[in-house]
Design a protein around this motif. Sequence first.
Motif, PDB file in Angstrom:
ATOM      1  N   GLU A  39      38.268  32.220  58.189  1.00 42.76           N
ATOM      2  CA  GLU A  39      39.172  33.327  58.492  1.00 42.76           C
ATOM      3  C   GLU A  39      38.756  34.584  57.712  1.00 42.76           C
ATOM      4  OE1 GLU A  39      41.751  29.530  58.721  1.00 42.76           O
ATOM      5  OE2 GLU A  39      40.131  30.267  57.477  1.00 42.76           O
ATOM      6  N   GLU A  40      38.898  35.727  58.386  1.00 43.21           N
ATOM      7  CA  GLU A  40      38.434  37.007  57.834  1.00 43.21           C
ATOM      8  C   GLU A  40      39.065  37.324  56.473  1.00 43.21           C
ATOM      9  OE1 GLU A  40      36.124  40.331  57.453  1.00 43.21           O
ATOM     10  OE2 GLU A  40      35.909  38.696  58.906  1.00 43.21           O
ATOM     11  N   LYS A  41      40.334  36.988  56.289  1.00 46.67           N
ATOM     12  CA  LYS A  41      40.966  37.315  54.998  1.00 46.67           C
ATOM     13  C   LYS A  41      40.291  36.568  53.849  1.00 46.67           C
ATOM     14  CE  LYS A  41      44.854  34.050  54.847  1.00 46.67           C
ATOM     15  NZ  LYS A  41      46.310  33.938  54.731  1.00 46.67           N
ATOM     16  N   TYR A  42      39.800  35.359  54.105  1.00 43.43           N
ATOM     17  CA  TYR A  42      39.102  34.605  53.066  1.00 43.43           C
ATOM     18  C   TYR A  42      37.677  35.114  52.883  1.00 43.43           C
ATOM     19  CZ  TYR A  42      43.134  31.550  53.360  1.00 43.43           C
ATOM     20  OH  TYR A  42      44.417  31.062  53.355  1.00 43.43           O
ATOM     21  N   VAL A  43      37.049  35.526  53.966  1.00 43.90           N
ATOM     22  CA  VAL A  43      35.706  36.116  53.867  1.00 43.90           C
ATOM     23  C   VAL A  43      35.775  37.367  52.997  1.00 43.90           C
ATOM     24  CG1 VAL A  43      33.853  37.250  55.148  1.00 43.90           C
ATOM     25  CG2 VAL A  43      34.892  35.158  56.060  1.00 43.90           C
ATOM     26  N   LYS A  44      36.744  38.238  53.260  1.00 41.86           N
ATOM     27  CA  LYS A  44      36.901  39.465  52.462  1.00 41.86           C
ATOM     28  C   LYS A  44      37.199  39.139  51.001  1.00 41.86           C
ATOM     29  CE  LYS A  44      38.412  42.595  56.117  1.00 41.86           C
ATOM     30  NZ  LYS A  44      39.518  43.406  56.641  1.00 41.86           N
ATOM     31  N   ALA A  45      38.068  38.171  50.798  1.00 43.34           N
ATOM     32  CA  ALA A  45      38.412  37.785  49.422  1.00 43.34           C
ATOM     33  C   ALA A  45      37.200  37.209  48.695  1.00 43.34           C
ATOM     34  CB  ALA A  45      39.562  36.778  49.427  1.00 43.34           C
ATOM     35  N   LEU A  46      36.407  36.404  49.381  1.00 45.92           N
ATOM     36  CA  LEU A  46      35.205  35.838  48.763  1.00 45.92           C
ATOM     37  C   LEU A  46      34.193  36.933  48.431  1.00 45.92           C
ATOM     38  CD1 LEU A  46      34.824  32.594  50.861  1.00 45.92           C
ATOM     39  CD2 LEU A  46      35.093  32.714  48.363  1.00 45.92           C
ATOM     40  N   LYS A  47      34.057  37.929  49.280  1.00 47.50           N
ATOM     41  CA  LYS A  47      33.159  39.052  48.980  1.00 47.50           C
ATOM     42  C   LYS A  47      33.652  39.818  47.757  1.00 47.50           C
ATOM     43  CE  LYS A  47      31.221  39.641  53.595  1.00 47.50           C
ATOM     44  NZ  LYS A  47      31.130  40.488  54.795  1.00 47.50           N
ATOM     45  N   HIS A  48      34.962  39.993  47.672  1.00 42.39           N
ATOM     46  CA  HIS A  48      35.535  40.662  46.501  1.00 42.39           C
ATOM     47  C   HIS A  48      35.288  39.830  45.236  1.00 42.39           C
ATOM     48  CE1 HIS A  48      38.164  43.108  44.046  1.00 42.39           C
ATOM     49  NE2 HIS A  48      38.797  42.003  43.691  1.00 42.39           N
ATOM     50  N   TRP A  49      35.528  38.527  45.326  1.00 41.62           N
ATOM     51  CA  TRP A  49      35.266  37.649  44.181  1.00 41.62           C
ATOM     52  C   TRP A  49      33.800  37.731  43.767  1.00 41.62           C
ATOM     53  CZ3 TRP A  49      37.859  35.648  40.425  1.00 41.62           C
ATOM     54  CH2 TRP A  49      39.200  35.346  40.581  1.00 41.62           C
ATOM     55  N   GLU A  50      32.899  37.786  44.736  1.00 33.87           N
ATOM     56  CA  GLU A  50      31.481  37.882  44.413  1.00 33.87           C
ATOM     57  C   GLU A  50      31.208  39.133  43.579  1.00 33.87           C
ATOM     58  OE1 GLU A  50      27.089  37.851  46.567  1.00 33.87           O
ATOM     59  OE2 GLU A  50      28.861  38.260  47.792  1.00 33.87           O
ATOM     60  N   GLU A  51      31.771  40.260  43.982  1.00 35.36           N
ATOM     61  CA  GLU A  51      31.587  41.509  43.231  1.00 35.36           C
ATOM     62  C   GLU A  51      32.161  41.394  41.822  1.00 35.36           C
ATOM     63  OE1 GLU A  51      33.208  44.834  45.366  1.00 35.36           O
ATOM     64  OE2 GLU A  51      32.137  44.295  47.205  1.00 35.36           O
ATOM     65  N   VAL A  52      33.359  40.869  41.720  1.00 36.36           N
ATOM     66  CA  VAL A  52      34.034  40.743  40.423  1.00 36.36           C
ATOM     67  C   VAL A  52      33.229  39.835  39.491  1.00 36.36           C
ATOM     68  CG1 VAL A  52      36.092  39.767  39.316  1.00 36.36           C
ATOM     69  CG2 VAL A  52      36.334  41.256  41.314  1.00 36.36           C
ATOM     70  N   LEU A  53      32.807  38.693  40.008  1.00 31.12           N
ATOM     71  CA  LEU A  53      32.076  37.734  39.187  1.00 31.12           C
ATOM     72  C   LEU A  53      30.702  38.280  38.786  1.00 31.12           C
ATOM     73  CD1 LEU A  53      33.158  34.596  41.190  1.00 31.12           C
ATOM     74  CD2 LEU A  53      33.774  35.074  38.796  1.00 31.12           C
ATOM     75  N   ASN A  54      30.058  39.013  39.683  1.00 29.48           N
ATOM     76  CA  ASN A  54      28.781  39.643  39.328  1.00 29.48           C
ATOM     77  C   ASN A  54      28.964  40.704  38.248  1.00 29.48           C
ATOM     78  OD1 ASN A  54      26.770  38.290  40.809  1.00 29.48           O
ATOM     79  ND2 ASN A  54      27.327  39.393  42.670  1.00 29.48           N
ATOM     80  N   THR A  55      30.069  41.438  38.308  1.00 25.04           N
ATOM     81  CA  THR A  55      30.363  42.429  37.268  1.00 25.04           C
ATOM     82  C   THR A  55      30.549  41.747  35.920  1.00 25.04           C
ATOM     83  OG1 THR A  55      31.342  43.957  38.864  1.00 25.04           O
ATOM     84  CG2 THR A  55      31.977  44.244  36.548  1.00 25.04           C
ATOM     85  N   THR A  56      31.304  40.671  35.903  1.00 24.30           N
ATOM     86  CA  THR A  56      31.511  39.928  34.657  1.00 24.30           C
ATOM     87  C   THR A  56      30.181  39.378  34.156  1.00 24.30           C
ATOM     88  OG1 THR A  56      33.756  39.349  35.316  1.00 24.30           O
ATOM     89  CG2 THR A  56      32.768  38.027  33.565  1.00 24.30           C
ATOM     90  N   HIS A  57      29.385  38.845  35.064  1.00 25.92           N
ATOM     91  CA  HIS A  57      28.068  38.313  34.704  1.00 25.92           C
ATOM     92  C   HIS A  57      27.232  39.382  34.005  1.00 25.92           C
ATOM     93  CE1 HIS A  57      23.802  37.292  35.904  1.00 25.92           C
ATOM     94  NE2 HIS A  57      24.161  36.258  35.171  1.00 25.92           N
ATOM     95  N   GLN A  58      27.217  40.597  34.539  1.00 25.53           N
ATOM     96  CA  GLN A  58      26.462  41.689  33.927  1.00 25.53           C
ATOM     97  C   GLN A  58      27.027  42.061  32.560  1.00 25.53           C
ATOM     98  OE1 GLN A  58      23.537  42.902  34.963  1.00 25.53           O
ATOM     99  NE2 GLN A  58      23.713  41.319  36.532  1.00 25.53           N
ATOM    100  N   HIS A  59      28.340  42.026  32.434  1.00 20.36           N
ATOM    101  CA  HIS A  59      28.990  42.335  31.157  1.00 20.36           C
ATOM    102  C   HIS A  59      28.585  41.299  30.104  1.00 20.36           C
ATOM    103  CE1 HIS A  59      31.951  44.627  28.940  1.00 20.36           C
ATOM    104  NE2 HIS A  59      32.566  43.512  28.571  1.00 20.36           N
ATOM    105  N   VAL A  60      28.574  40.042  30.488  1.00 20.34           N
ATOM    106  CA  VAL A  60      28.168  38.976  29.557  1.00 20.34           C
ATOM    107  C   VAL A  60      26.714  39.183  29.133  1.00 20.34           C
ATOM    108  CG1 VAL A  60      27.759  36.485  29.321  1.00 20.34           C
ATOM    109  CG2 VAL A  60      29.867  37.303  30.396  1.00 20.34           C
ATOM    110  N   LYS A  61      25.860  39.538  30.077  1.00 26.93           N
ATOM    111  CA  LYS A  61      24.451  39.773  29.745  1.00 26.93           C
ATOM    112  C   LYS A  61      24.307  40.897  28.714  1.00 26.93           C
ATOM    113  CE  LYS A  61      21.351  39.740  33.018  1.00 26.93           C
ATOM    114  NZ  LYS A  61      20.652  39.892  34.322  1.00 26.93           N
ATOM    115  N   ARG A  62      25.116  41.941  28.831  1.00 26.21           N
ATOM    116  CA  ARG A  62      25.064  43.031  27.849  1.00 26.21           C
ATOM    117  C   ARG A  62      25.484  42.535  26.467  1.00 26.21           C
ATOM    118  NH1 ARG A  62      27.070  45.880  32.259  1.00 26.21           N
ATOM    119  NH2 ARG A  62      29.198  45.877  31.476  1.00 26.21           N
ATOM    120  N   PHE A  63      26.477  41.656  26.414  1.00 27.01           N
ATOM    121  CA  PHE A  63      26.900  41.106  25.125  1.00 27.01           C
ATOM    122  C   PHE A  63      25.811  40.220  24.532  1.00 27.01           C
ATOM    123  CE2 PHE A  63      31.026  42.846  25.556  1.00 27.01           C
ATOM    124  CZ  PHE A  63      31.630  42.749  24.316  1.00 27.01           C
TER     125      PHE A  63
END
Length: 142
Positions: A39-63
């Motif tokens: 369902e599209e609402k889950y596809v959109k949510a998963l894309k958002h989660w991907e962005e959020v998790l990638n941002t956190t991943h980059q933040h951890v790498k900086r630390f």
Amino acid sequence: MQFYYGGQMPLRVLDEAEFWKEQEAEHTVVMRELVTDLEEKYVKALKHWEEVLNTTHQHVKRFIESVVRSNKHISPALYQQVLDLVSFCLQESQAFIQFCRQVKTESTVVSGNHTAKVVVDHIVDESEYFTGIAQTILYEQY
């Protein structure tokens, strides 16, 4: 994770967080690609989660870079920031787990697909592994 790292503990726990945040971001792609009629609402949510998790991943790498550059002389302030980041990663993983469980139970497509349910369970198990590590580290410190 082994707990005999002593002074290397901040770097070791950041390594774990870096690995698992990358895994969680990749898991959003796995879910989208496995369940092509999701369902599209889950596809959109998963894309958002991907962005959020990638941002956190980059933040951890900086630390990680900050800890490495500290030349084993980690200030109390940096150490506390690492613990705060681990706490954030823990909370984020718990929210991601909750979302995955929601997809498994509320998505008509996933709930009717045995393979998808098994994969989602595996994704949840892996994120729970990280939350166990993070909780152990945080509870030892407080």
